[in-house]
Design a protein around this motif. Structure first.
Motif, PDB file in Angstrom:
ATOM      1  N   PRO A 142      36.890  11.340   0.285  1.00 45.86           N
ATOM      2  CA  PRO A 142      36.571   9.939   0.604  1.00 45.86           C
ATOM      3  C   PRO A 142      37.389   9.270   1.699  1.00 45.86           C
ATOM      4  N   THR A 143      38.568   9.800   2.050  1.00 45.07           N
ATOM      5  CA  THR A 143      39.389   9.091   3.044  1.00 45.07           C
ATOM      6  C   THR A 143      38.960   9.372   4.475  1.00 45.07           C
ATOM      7  N   THR A 144      38.655  10.641   4.769  1.00 46.62           N
ATOM      8  CA  THR A 144      38.300  10.981   6.148  1.00 46.62           C
ATOM      9  C   THR A 144      36.818  11.318   6.303  1.00 46.62           C
ATOM     10  N   LEU A 145      36.136  11.485   5.188  1.00 44.02           N
ATOM     11  CA  LEU A 145      34.723  11.899   5.157  1.00 44.02           C
ATOM     12  C   LEU A 145      34.512  13.272   5.808  1.00 44.02           C
ATOM     13  N   THR A 146      35.563  14.108   5.770  1.00 44.49           N
ATOM     14  CA  THR A 146      35.422  15.497   6.233  1.00 44.49           C
ATOM     15  C   THR A 146      35.366  16.412   5.000  1.00 44.49           C
ATOM     16  N   LEU A 147      35.043  17.691   5.238  1.00 42.68           N
ATOM     17  CA  LEU A 147      34.950  18.679   4.140  1.00 42.68           C
ATOM     18  C   LEU A 147      36.078  18.508   3.129  1.00 42.68           C
ATOM     19  N   ASP A 148      35.742  18.498   1.860  1.00 37.93           N
ATOM     20  CA  ASP A 148      36.770  18.408   0.831  1.00 37.93           C
ATOM     21  C   ASP A 148      37.291  19.813   0.540  1.00 37.93           C
ATOM     22  N   ALA A 149      38.486  20.101   1.032  1.00 39.44           N
ATOM     23  CA  ALA A 149      39.051  21.460   0.907  1.00 39.44           C
ATOM     24  C   ALA A 149      39.110  21.906  -0.550  1.00 39.44           C
ATOM     25  N   ALA A 150      39.325  20.953  -1.450  1.00 37.13           N
ATOM     26  CA  ALA A 150      39.455  21.307  -2.868  1.00 37.13           C
ATOM     27  C   ALA A 150      38.117  21.756  -3.472  1.00 37.13           C
ATOM     28  N   LYS A 151      37.020  21.496  -2.766  1.00 36.81           N
ATOM     29  CA  LYS A 151      35.703  21.849  -3.340  1.00 36.81           C
ATOM     30  C   LYS A 151      35.077  23.073  -2.673  1.00 36.81           C
ATOM     31  N   ILE A 152      35.825  23.697  -1.750  1.00 33.88           N
ATOM     32  CA  ILE A 152      35.240  24.825  -1.008  1.00 33.88           C
ATOM     33  C   ILE A 152      35.193  26.105  -1.853  1.00 33.88           C
ATOM     34  N   GLU A 153      36.320  26.444  -2.479  1.00 34.39           N
ATOM     35  CA  GLU A 153      36.418  27.761  -3.145  1.00 34.39           C
ATOM     36  C   GLU A 153      35.309  28.056  -4.151  1.00 34.39           C
ATOM     37  N   PRO A 154      34.939  27.114  -5.019  1.00 32.71           N
ATOM     38  CA  PRO A 154      33.870  27.435  -5.989  1.00 32.71           C
ATOM     39  C   PRO A 154      32.523  27.761  -5.325  1.00 32.71           C
ATOM     40  N   LEU A 155      32.385  27.421  -4.048  1.00 31.52           N
ATOM     41  CA  LEU A 155      31.099  27.670  -3.375  1.00 31.52           C
ATOM     42  C   LEU A 155      31.043  29.034  -2.687  1.00 31.52           C
ATOM     43  N   ILE A 156      32.181  29.725  -2.664  1.00 26.25           N
ATOM     44  CA  ILE A 156      32.234  31.026  -1.963  1.00 26.25           C
ATOM     45  C   ILE A 156      31.575  32.116  -2.813  1.00 26.25           C
ATOM     46  N   THR A 157      30.686  32.875  -2.181  1.00 24.41           N
ATOM     47  CA  THR A 157      30.046  34.014  -2.867  1.00 24.41           C
ATOM     48  C   THR A 157      30.236  35.252  -1.981  1.00 24.41           C
ATOM     49  N   GLU A 158      29.697  36.374  -2.412  1.00 21.47           N
ATOM     50  CA  GLU A 158      29.831  37.573  -1.562  1.00 21.47           C
ATOM     51  C   GLU A 158      29.011  37.448  -0.279  1.00 21.47           C
ATOM     52  N   LYS A 159      28.101  36.446  -0.247  1.00 23.86           N
ATOM     53  CA  LYS A 159      27.287  36.263   0.969  1.00 23.86           C
ATOM     54  C   LYS A 159      27.978  35.357   2.006  1.00 23.86           C
ATOM     55  N   THR A 160      29.051  34.684   1.601  1.00 27.96           N
ATOM     56  CA  THR A 160      29.687  33.719   2.522  1.00 27.96           C
ATOM     57  C   THR A 160      30.374  34.452   3.678  1.00 27.96           C
ATOM     58  N   SER A 161      30.069  34.012   4.906  1.00 22.78           N
ATOM     59  CA  SER A 161      30.743  34.648   6.048  1.00 22.78           C
ATOM     60  C   SER A 161      31.631  33.670   6.815  1.00 22.78           C
ATOM     61  N   ALA A 162      31.463  32.363   6.583  1.00 22.50           N
ATOM     62  CA  ALA A 162      32.255  31.409   7.373  1.00 22.50           C
ATOM     63  C   ALA A 162      32.298  30.029   6.733  1.00 22.50           C
ATOM     64  N   ILE A 163      33.228  29.240   7.255  1.00 24.27           N
ATOM     65  CA  ILE A 163      33.293  27.806   6.916  1.00 24.27           C
ATOM     66  C   ILE A 163      33.101  27.061   8.236  1.00 24.27           C
ATOM     67  N   LEU A 164      32.241  26.068   8.205  1.00 19.93           N
ATOM     68  CA  LEU A 164      31.994  25.262   9.408  1.00 19.93           C
ATOM     69  C   LEU A 164      32.349  23.805   9.080  1.00 19.93           C
ATOM     70  N   GLY A 165      33.516  23.376   9.545  1.00 18.82           N
ATOM     71  CA  GLY A 165      33.952  21.999   9.289  1.00 18.82           C
ATOM     72  C   GLY A 165      33.604  21.091  10.456  1.00 18.82           C
ATOM     73  N   VAL A 166      33.537  19.802  10.181  1.00 20.57           N
ATOM     74  CA  VAL A 166      33.276  18.819  11.252  1.00 20.57           C
ATOM     75  C   VAL A 166      34.414  17.796  11.250  1.00 20.57           C
ATOM     76  N   HIS A 167      35.026  17.594  12.407  1.00 19.83           N
ATOM     77  CA  HIS A 167      36.066  16.557  12.508  1.00 19.83           C
ATOM     78  C   HIS A 167      35.346  15.212  12.688  1.00 19.83           C
ATOM     79  N   THR A 168      34.811  14.731  11.583  1.00 22.03           N
ATOM     80  CA  THR A 168      33.910  13.581  11.599  1.00 22.03           C
ATOM     81  C   THR A 168      34.530  12.310  12.192  1.00 22.03           C
ATOM     82  N   PHE A 169      33.855  11.744  13.166  1.00 22.86           N
ATOM     83  CA  PHE A 169      34.291  10.530  13.872  1.00 22.86           C
ATOM     84  C   PHE A 169      35.694  10.685  14.474  1.00 22.86           C
ATOM     85  N   GLY A 170      36.120  11.931  14.685  1.00 23.81           N
ATOM     86  CA  GLY A 170      37.456  12.163  15.253  1.00 23.81           C
ATOM     87  C   GLY A 170      38.528  12.302  14.191  1.00 23.81           C
ATOM     88  N   ASN A 171      38.162  12.138  12.915  1.00 20.83           N
ATOM     89  CA  ASN A 171      39.140  12.378  11.837  1.00 20.83           C
ATOM     90  C   ASN A 171      39.219  13.881  11.592  1.00 20.83           C
TER      91      ASN A 171
END
Ligand code: T4K
Length: 389
Positions: A124-153
């Motif tokens: 909620p502070t920067t509106l960028t990817l929540d690092a704490a919520k990434i790991e549970p989404l990783i599967t054997e098909k995951t090849s990358a993470i694509l983050g966005v520095h939203t509005f320059g944050n």
């Protein structure tokens, strides 16, 4: 009855009186003096070399490497094609974890590579990817993470890098909004495997349309230059399935001239940002989202969040109200990418999985922000915001 009509007419009149004569947009392009540009264009005309790796493009590439303080940089005809081909160059497959709160181009670059986005909620502070919520989404098909520095944050680059290392994932940043940003005394392009920058007319630095990739792996220099030129290795050999995504010589000349103006523009935007902040600081329910300053800020957008309960009006109400005064703010990034029809079937796109992003799209408003914006206009705009409570 007569009194009521009189009151309504007076009210309409007072709105018209203080309404801006010219529309005030969310941004205006940074433009070089047309005569300066003309003399540089003359060089291009005389050379009769308009595109396909000309000297102006090479010069701009060098100057940008220097400005962005990166080792590798490749220019493209826009940010979207840069990202699209950058993902291709990294040979990604399967699923890519990304944010739903972004411009459509981020996820469309995945679509064009037959990669499935896995939407991860934002913090909620920067509106960028929540690092704490990434790991549970990783599967054997995951090849990358694509983050966005939203509005320059900037994203939580260190935490996300640890996750990428742990699972051996590529890490790409959409840095469309972060031209010239430094983080922890390092240029933003230092983080991750690759960063995309957009040089669209609406960006702090523009080449009318344009973009770039900065990247770690030196071997990608050759691959990217092939990919943006149809994969043509020489007149008799095509070695990759590429695209036409080259920045042309006219765009490069515009870029070379605009680059000279960027530092002054950043200073002007700094003043404007300060003015907004001082006029808005006591307004209940108005939170400034783009707080970074100096080297840490790209000065790309000035974005506020409206808390309906505290402010008493919704974001949409304020957006509409400002329009009455000829002020055109933007509800970036509405609609949420995960709500696009073609992602309906994705588990990660379900609204209940993305509560912070779902809230953000109802609260965020990008305010007019560009060097030519007068400080008096900022004051007037803020007056409308304050007087609306
Ligand atoms: N990733 C992210 C996170 C992005 O934000 C973007 C682009 C990309 C990727 C893709 O990069 P590119 O492929 O575009 O390089 C604008 C821009 O077109 C887009 O580049 C940008 N993000 C996005 C946030 O904003 P719109 O649809 O809001 O543009 P538009 O035409 O409504 O322009 C906004 C305002 O700017 C206008 O109301 C007036 C002013 N303006 C605009 C143009 C084009 C001017 O004064 N002069 C102009 O020439 O998308």
């Amino acid at each position: 009855m007569k009194l009521l009509i009189l009151y309504k007419n007076l009210r309409r009149l007072s709105i018209i009186e203080i309404k801006f004569k010219e529309p005030i947009y969310v941004t205006r392009p940074l433009l070089p003096d047309v005569y300066d540009l003309n003399s540089k264009l003359k060089e291009v005309w005389e050379s009769k070399w308009l595109t396909n790796s000309g000297p102006q493009q090479t010069k701009l590439e060098l100057e940008l490497k220097n400005y962005l303080d990166v080792e590798n940089l490749s220019l493209f005809n826009n940010g979207t094609s840069a990202l699209l081909l950058g993902l291709k160059a990294l040979n990604l497959t399967g699923e890519v974890i990304t944010t739903p709160f972004t411009f459509p181009a981020t996820v469309q670059a995945l679509d064009w590579n037959n990669l499935t986005p896995v939407f991860c909620d934002i913090e909620p502070t920067t509106l960028t990817l929540d690092a704490a919520k990434i790991e549970p989404l990783i599967t054997e098909k995951t090849s990358a993470i694509l983050g966005v520095h939203t509005f320059g944050n900037p994203c939580d680059v260190e935490q996300i890098q640890l996750i990428a290392n742990k699972y051996n994932l590529k890490l790409i940043y959409d840095g469309a909004h972060t031209f010239g940003t430094n983080l922890n005394n390092k240029p933003i392009g230092y983080y991750g495997d690759m960063t995309m920058f957009s040089f669209h007319a609406t960006k702090l630095f523009n080449t009318v349309e344009g973009g770039a990739l900065t990247f770690r792996d030196n071997s990608l220099v050759e691959k990217l230059s092939l990919l943006k030129n149809f994969g043509i290795a020489n007149p008799e050999e095509v070695v990759l399935s590429g695209l036409n995504a080259k920045l042309n010589e006219i765009q490069a000349v515009v870029g070379l001239e605009v680059l000279k103006l960027v530092e002054t523009e950043r200073k002007k935007r700094h003043q404007i940002k300060r003015a907004y902040e001082s006029y808005l600081k006591d307004v209940p329910g108005i939170n400034v989202l783009t707080k970074l300053e100096g080297e840490c800020s790209s000065y790309q957008y000035f974005v506020i969040q409206i808390d309906e309960e505290l402010y008493g009006k919704t974001r949409d109400w304020l957006h509409k109200k400002l329009k009455e005064y000829n002020v055109f703010t933007r509800k970036y990034f509405y609609p949420l990418c995960s709500d696009f029809e073609w992602y309906e079937h994705l588990e990660s796109a379900r609204k209940e999985n993305l509560p912070v992003a779902q809230k953000a799209i109802t609260q965020v408003l990008a305010m007019p922000f560009y060097g030519e914006l007068q400080l008096e206009s900022v004051e007037e705009i803020c007056k409308v915001i304050r007087d609306s409570i």
